[in-house]
Every structure is written in C-alpha cells, then in structure tokens.
Design a protein around this motif. Sequence first.
Motif, PDB file in Angstrom:
ATOM      1  N   LYS A  49      -1.120  -0.678  -4.105  1.00 33.13           N
ATOM      2  CA  LYS A  49      -2.467  -0.301  -3.666  1.00 33.13           C
ATOM      3  C   LYS A  49      -2.392   1.197  -3.360  1.00 33.13           C
ATOM      4  O   LYS A  49      -2.055   1.604  -2.253  1.00 33.13           O
ATOM      5  CB  LYS A  49      -2.875  -1.102  -2.436  1.00 33.13           C
ATOM      6  N   ASN A  90      -3.359   4.606  -2.362  1.00 31.66           N
ATOM      7  CA  ASN A  90      -4.370   5.168  -1.473  1.00 31.66           C
ATOM      8  C   ASN A  90      -4.535   6.663  -1.726  1.00 31.66           C
ATOM      9  O   ASN A  90      -3.557   7.358  -2.010  1.00 31.66           O
ATOM     10  CB  ASN A  90      -3.948   4.938  -0.020  1.00 31.66           C
ATOM     11  N   ALA A 137       0.860  -1.176   0.000  1.00 31.38           N
ATOM     12  CA  ALA A 137       0.000   0.000   0.000  1.00 31.38           C
ATOM     13  C   ALA A 137       0.897   1.227   0.000  1.00 31.38           C
ATOM     14  O   ALA A 137       1.913   1.266   0.693  1.00 31.38           O
ATOM     15  CB  ALA A 137      -0.898  -0.005   1.234  1.00 31.38           C
ATOM     16  N   TYR A 171     -13.577  -0.880   0.652  1.00 29.17           N
ATOM     17  CA  TYR A 171     -12.405  -1.539   0.075  1.00 29.17           C
ATOM     18  C   TYR A 171     -12.243  -2.969   0.580  1.00 29.17           C
ATOM     19  O   TYR A 171     -11.799  -3.845  -0.156  1.00 29.17           O
ATOM     20  CB  TYR A 171     -11.144  -0.728   0.396  1.00 29.17           C
ATOM     21  N   HIS A 214      -5.654  -0.130  -7.650  1.00 31.57           N
ATOM     22  CA  HIS A 214      -4.625  -1.174  -7.736  1.00 31.57           C
ATOM     23  C   HIS A 214      -3.910  -1.015  -9.067  1.00 31.57           C
ATOM     24  O   HIS A 214      -4.528  -1.120 -10.125  1.00 31.57           O
ATOM     25  CB  HIS A 214      -5.240  -2.569  -7.656  1.00 31.57           C
ATOM     26  N   MET A 260     -10.519  -6.515  -1.221  1.00 35.58           N
ATOM     27  CA  MET A 260      -9.239  -7.049  -0.792  1.00 35.58           C
ATOM     28  C   MET A 260      -9.377  -8.510  -0.366  1.00 35.58           C
ATOM     29  O   MET A 260      -8.541  -9.344  -0.704  1.00 35.58           O
ATOM     30  CB  MET A 260      -8.660  -6.228   0.352  1.00 35.58           C
ATOM     31  N   VAL A 281      -9.284   3.630  -3.579  1.00 30.76           N
ATOM     32  CA  VAL A 281      -7.996   2.977  -3.815  1.00 30.76           C
ATOM     33  C   VAL A 281      -7.925   2.529  -5.273  1.00 30.76           C
ATOM     34  O   VAL A 281      -8.920   2.123  -5.862  1.00 30.76           O
ATOM     35  CB  VAL A 281      -7.826   1.756  -2.874  1.00 30.76           C
TER      36      VAL A 281
END
Length: 194
Positions: free
Chosen positions: A152, A154, A9, A36, A188, A40, A186
């Motif tokens: 990830k 943020n 992250a 989120y 990815h 995940m 978020v």
Amino acid sequence: MRKLTYLAAATIDGFIASPDRSDQSSNGLMTPTPEYLPHMLAAFPEIVPTHAREALGIAEAEHRHFDTVVEGRRSYEVGLRAGITNAYAHLEHYVFSRTLTESPDPGVQLVATDPVEKIRELKARPGKKIWLVGGAKLAAALRPEIDELIIKLNPVVAGAGIALFDGEFSPEQFDLTSAERIPGGVVHLTYAKR
C-alpha cells in the motif's frame, strides 16, 4: 497449498515505520485518508484490527483473503504499548519471538522456533492465505516463503525509518500483477514471486 502474502503500508522510499518504530498512524507517517478508508474496508476487511471492526460496521465482514496473520515481536509490541493484546482476534494469530515467554493473550500463539518451518507447516494446512503483517526482520527471514507482496504505497517520503525488509542483500525477482490507484493518493501494488 496456501500462500504467504506480505501486505504492508510503505512510503514512496520504502519504509514501513519510523526509526523509533512508533505507531505509524499516530506519527503522521501513513495515516489513512477518509477517501482511502472505504476502499480498504471493502477490499481487505480482515486486516482491520478487531477493536476497530465494530466501530466501522464490519464486525461480521467475510474474510476475503486471509484467515491467519503472522508478525514479529516488534510489530506486535506496537499494539501492546497501546494496551491491545490481540489486534487480530478475528484471525488465527501467530507472533514470532525468542524473547516473549508467555503470550499476553490466549488468542495469540507465540512461536520461538524457525519461522520458515512454521510458515511451511501453516501453508500445508487448509484455509485462506496467510498475512505477514510485519516487521522487517521477520519479513527478511521469511523472504524465501513469501509468494505475494501487496504494498500500500503511500504518497509520503520519510527519508529514514524501518525498511520493508531488514536482511542481507540478496535480490529476488517479482512480477507486478496489479497496480490500483486508490482515492487519497495511495497505490496498491501487487507482486507475485517469479
């Protein structure tokens, strides 16, 4: 040959931890939002710490990507400070350290030798991918062996902290293979080494 994936992250400005290396989920740096969490748990159930897997109803979830985790001493010590001696007991777990002389947990294997040699040895074994959880110094040492980056990203700007890599200036090219927007803000980002 297995792949080494650095999955971490990060903030928009590229930090993985606060300057004091405190637990990122307790200091407001990167606390997962309720929106989120389901993503995940479905996408990467094996990165959820062992002590949280049962509470989240995924204790027996299949390892989709990884069966091995590697981390540096400073990353490992975040869990130790919270009384957790093996955050990833469901994975084969290696901690790279030249200062720890005895593992606090029988499921955690300490490695004091060259990280690149050890990763090459692990890559040659059968199995799923190897997850590099952090930290920045180990990531810098292992950069030649990193096959994939999953960031990830943020929606936070920290201004200062511990960068994704803490090493020498030496640009390497990666190709963006996937960008997925997740509920809660978020994103990815998946990159493959050229």
